[in-house]
Structures are given as C-alpha cells and as structure tokens.
Write an enzyme that holds these catalytic residues in place. Structure first.
Site, PDB file in Angstrom:
ATOM      1  N   GLY A  47       5.914  -7.198  -5.351  1.00  0.00           N
ATOM      2  CA  GLY A  47       5.975  -8.233  -4.337  1.00  0.00           C
ATOM      3  C   GLY A  47       7.391  -8.601  -3.978  1.00  0.00           C
ATOM      4  N   ASN A  48       7.509  -9.419  -2.956  1.00  0.00           N
ATOM      5  CA  ASN A  48       8.824  -9.870  -2.480  1.00  0.00           C
ATOM      6  C   ASN A  48       8.646 -10.936  -1.411  1.00  0.00           C
ATOM      7  OD1 ASN A  48       8.255  -8.013  -0.119  1.00  0.00           O
ATOM      8  ND2 ASN A  48       8.632  -6.506  -1.732  1.00  0.00           N
TER       9      ASN A  48
ATOM     10  N   SER B 169      15.541  -5.422  -4.987  1.00  0.00           N
ATOM     11  CA  SER B 169      14.482  -4.483  -5.374  1.00  0.00           C
ATOM     12  C   SER B 169      14.336  -4.371  -6.891  1.00  0.00           C
ATOM     13  CB  SER B 169      14.785  -3.094  -4.805  1.00  0.00           C
ATOM     14  OG  SER B 169      13.704  -2.219  -5.095  1.00  0.00           O
ATOM     15  N   GLY B 170      13.093  -4.495  -7.360  1.00  0.00           N
ATOM     16  CA  GLY B 170      12.802  -4.227  -8.767  1.00  0.00           C
ATOM     17  C   GLY B 170      13.411  -5.220  -9.723  1.00  0.00           C
TER      18      GLY B 170
ATOM     19  N   SER C 123      15.115  -5.336  -1.341  1.00  0.00           N
ATOM     20  CA  SER C 123      13.735  -4.878  -1.544  1.00  0.00           C
ATOM     21  C   SER C 123      13.468  -3.576  -0.803  1.00  0.00           C
ATOM     22  CB  SER C 123      12.750  -5.941  -1.044  1.00  0.00           C
ATOM     23  OG  SER C 123      11.440  -5.407  -0.962  1.00  0.00           O
TER      24      SER C 123
ATOM     25  N   ASP D 219      10.941  -2.928   0.635  1.00  0.00           N
ATOM     26  CA  ASP D 219      10.126  -3.267   1.806  1.00  0.00           C
ATOM     27  C   ASP D 219      10.937  -3.926   2.917  1.00  0.00           C
ATOM     28  OD1 ASP D 219       7.632  -4.074  -0.563  1.00  0.00           O
ATOM     29  OD2 ASP D 219       7.549  -2.390   0.831  1.00  0.00           O
TER      30      ASP D 219
ATOM     31  N   HIS E 117       5.154 -10.303   0.514  1.00  0.00           N
ATOM     32  CA  HIS E 117       4.342  -9.135   0.146  1.00  0.00           C
ATOM     33  C   HIS E 117       3.913  -9.297  -1.303  1.00  0.00           C
ATOM     34  CE1 HIS E 117       2.926  -5.171  -0.688  1.00  0.00           C
ATOM     35  NE2 HIS E 117       3.960  -4.804  -1.396  1.00  0.00           N
TER      36      HIS E 117
ATOM     37  N   HIS F 167       0.890  -7.616  -4.449  1.00  0.00           N
ATOM     38  CA  HIS F 167      -0.189  -6.688  -4.804  1.00  0.00           C
ATOM     39  C   HIS F 167      -1.296  -7.530  -5.451  1.00  0.00           C
ATOM     40  CE1 HIS F 167       2.586  -2.880  -5.068  1.00  0.00           C
ATOM     41  NE2 HIS F 167       2.795  -3.615  -4.005  1.00  0.00           N
TER      42      HIS F 167
ATOM     43  N   ASP G  47     -10.591 -21.801   7.645  1.00  0.00           N
ATOM     44  CA  ASP G  47      -9.578 -22.869   7.557  1.00  0.00           C
ATOM     45  C   ASP G  47      -8.160 -22.314   7.702  1.00  0.00           C
ATOM     46  OD1 ASP G  47     -11.244 -25.032   5.105  1.00  0.00           O
ATOM     47  OD2 ASP G  47     -11.283 -25.009   7.304  1.00  0.00           O
TER      48      ASP G  47
ATOM     49  N   HIS H 200      -1.937   0.305   0.038  1.00  0.00           N
ATOM     50  CA  HIS H 200      -0.793  -0.415  -0.543  1.00  0.00           C
ATOM     51  C   HIS H 200      -1.178  -1.840  -0.937  1.00  0.00           C
ATOM     52  CE1 HIS H 200       3.823  -1.394  -0.131  1.00  0.00           C
ATOM     53  NE2 HIS H 200       3.307  -1.844  -1.248  1.00  0.00           N
TER      54      HIS H 200
ATOM     55  N   TYR I 187     -10.584 -34.299  14.363  1.00  0.00           N
ATOM     56  CA  TYR I 187     -11.982 -34.712  14.536  1.00  0.00           C
ATOM     57  C   TYR I 187     -12.099 -36.219  14.326  1.00  0.00           C
ATOM     58  CZ  TYR I 187     -12.047 -34.617   9.437  1.00  0.00           C
ATOM     59  OH  TYR I 187     -11.746 -34.836   8.107  1.00  0.00           O
TER      60      TYR I 187
HETATM   61  O1  HMS Z   1       4.945  -1.277  -3.987  1.00  0.00           O
HETATM   62  C1  HMS Z   1       6.105  -1.599  -4.207  1.00  0.00           C
HETATM   63  C2  HMS Z   1       6.856  -0.963  -5.316  1.00  0.00           C
HETATM   64  O2  HMS Z   1       6.127   0.116  -5.817  1.00  0.00           O
HETATM   65  C3  HMS Z   1       6.762  -2.605  -3.332  1.00  0.00           C
HETATM   66  O3  HMS Z   1       5.910  -2.773  -2.219  1.00  0.00           O
HETATM   67  C4  HMS Z   1       6.909  -3.999  -3.947  1.00  0.00           C
HETATM   68  O4  HMS Z   1       5.738  -4.377  -4.594  1.00  0.00           O
HETATM   69  C5  HMS Z   1       8.094  -4.167  -4.872  1.00  0.00           C
HETATM   70  O5  HMS Z   1       9.196  -3.545  -4.333  1.00  0.00           O
HETATM   71  P1  HMS Z   1      10.650  -4.242  -4.421  1.00  0.00           P
HETATM   72  O6  HMS Z   1      10.888  -4.638  -5.856  1.00  0.00           O
HETATM   73  O7  HMS Z   1      10.651  -5.466  -3.533  1.00  0.00           O
HETATM   74  O8  HMS Z   1      11.582  -3.155  -3.935  1.00  0.00           O
END
Ligand code: HMS
Length: 235
Positions: free
Chosen positions: A29-30, A46-47, A75, A77, A96, A98, A121, A170, A228
């Site tokens: 995520g990010n 990233s990571g 990131s 993404d 983003h 998962h 909602d 994804h 309302y």
């Molecule tokens: O799926 C992945 C990494 O496999 C990306 O979408 C995300 O979840 C994490 O990537 P980052 O750490 O933001 O580069």
C-alpha cells in the site's frame, strides 16, 4: 530546509493512519497527496516500513515524477498516482492497499455492485474493476497504464462520487478530497467489499438496491449536516 514540509507531514500522517487502520500489512500500500498550486506530489517511499517512516522519508516529485525532495525511491505506484491526479482534477490524495476483501474482488475480476445502503452511503454505484493489464504493458520493471485502466473503468462517474476502483490482478486504489478523506474511503471500501462478499455467499442472486434507495442514501447522507427532515424542535 524542506520546502514542502507541510505536504510531506500530511502524507506521513495519512500513511501512519493507513497502517493503524489495519488495511495494510508489511509494506503493501501507499498514500500520496498533491499540492496543485505548487504542482508537486508527496508519496510514501517504496518498500519502506510504515512504523519507521519519518517526514524526511516522504518523497516529493513534480507531476512528471522527477524527484524534487527526498533521498529514497518513491513508491512503485507513483506513475499510477500521477495519472489519477492528471485525470481527476477534483481529487487531492490517492490511497492504494491490498486490503483483504477488496483485493479478493479485484482478483476475481468483478466490480462490487451496490447491494445495500452501506455501499450507497459512500459510493454512488458499482465500484468498478479494471480490465487486466497485458504482458506487453510490463515495461522496464513496471506495470504501465494502471492509472489509465482505472480512469477507463470509472467511465462517466464523477471521481469523488465513486472514490475507488479495483485493479484486476492487483488491488484497490481509492482517492479523496484530501489524504484523510482518501484513507477513510479506503476503510469504507474494505467494509463494503466484506459485506458484499458474504451477501453474495448467502444469495448469489442478490439484486442491487433500487436507484431511488441508492440516490436517497448517497445524496441525502446522514448525520447533522444531512439534508433530510429537520429536527423537530417542538418535541
Ligand atoms: O503491489 C505492490 C508491491 O508488490 C505495490 O502496489 C504496493 O503494494 C507497495 O509498493 P510500494 O512499497 O509503494 O512501492
């Protein structure tokens, strides 16, 4: 001296809130946010561990992805976030994850239909799933066009009326008017995805709610600012 310290702090806080929400594990995520006046985006590195993240770790880029502040890799993404900011002028932040049930729907290749008022909602209709990205869209170590297929999947929906889309194979991307709003939308998406998953288990033929009920809940909202019936002060 950090030129974009306020934006970076808001993005750090939103990434911390995302981690505290339980919607992300490990470094999945990010969160990013945009300053449209300065034409810059701040995004999670990233990571990088959410628990260890500091303001100086948040990366700032221009709208073409060129790093302006920060020493870490942004990131993976970033391109997707930038495409959403360019296409959806009304949004101020992108999230983003998962998150489990939203990712189950994304990997099933199915959008989440509006089957109840909880959905209505927050989302003014089906939460769309994108087409699959093709192998020839994997270029230089990145899956390209993720942002493009999200924009395509949203179609004519106003971005803030359906502030989420499920990227096939994804996971979910959400957005909002600011970083806190985008994280809240990610939380609501996961709640709605879980309800819809189990509702479908109980009733495969579970119809969508009527347009009237969808409109009532989406347009009316609830709470003190709802439009309302006014409180009856005579009681
Ligand atoms: O799926 C992945 C990494 O496999 C990306 O979408 C995300 O979840 C994490 O990537 P980052 O750490 O933001 O580069």
């Amino acid at each position: 001296m950090m030129k974009y310290s306020e934006l970076r702090k808001s993005v750090l806080d939103a990434n911390a809130a995302l981690y505290d929400s339980g919607l992300v594990i490990s470094t999945f995520g990010n969160v990013s946010a945009i300053d449209r006046e300065k034409r810059v985006v701040a995004i999670k590195p990233s990571g990088f561990s959410y628990k260890a993240m500091q303001v100086a770790d948040i990366v700032v880029t221009d709208l073409d992805g060129n790093i302006l502040e920060g020493t870490l890799r942004p990131s993976s993404d970033l391109d997707t976030h930038l495409e959403l900011y360019k296409s959806f002028k009304s949004i101020g932040a992108v999230v983003h994850t998962h998150s489990f049930f939203a990712t189950v729907w994304a990997q099933s290749g199915r959008g989440i239909p509006a089957m109840g008022t909880t959905h209505a909602d927050y989302f003014n209709g089906t939460i769309p799933v994108t087409r699959k990205l093709r192998d020839d869209e994997i270029i230089d170590g990145y899956v390209r066009n993720t942002g493009k297929v999200i924009v395509e999947a949203l179609g004519n929906n106003a971005p803030l009326s359906v502030p989420a889309a499920l990227v096939n194979d994804h996971g979910p991307f959400c957005w909002g008017k600011d970083a806190a709003d985008a994280v809240h939308n990610a939380e609501m998406l996961e709640a709605v995805a879980k309800i819809a998953f189990h509702a479908r288990q109980l009733n495969q033929d579970d119809p969508e709610i009527s347009d009237a009920l969808l409109d009532l809940h989406y347009q009316r909202k609830h709470g003190q600012s709802a439009t309302y019936g006014q409180p009856d002060s005579s009681k």
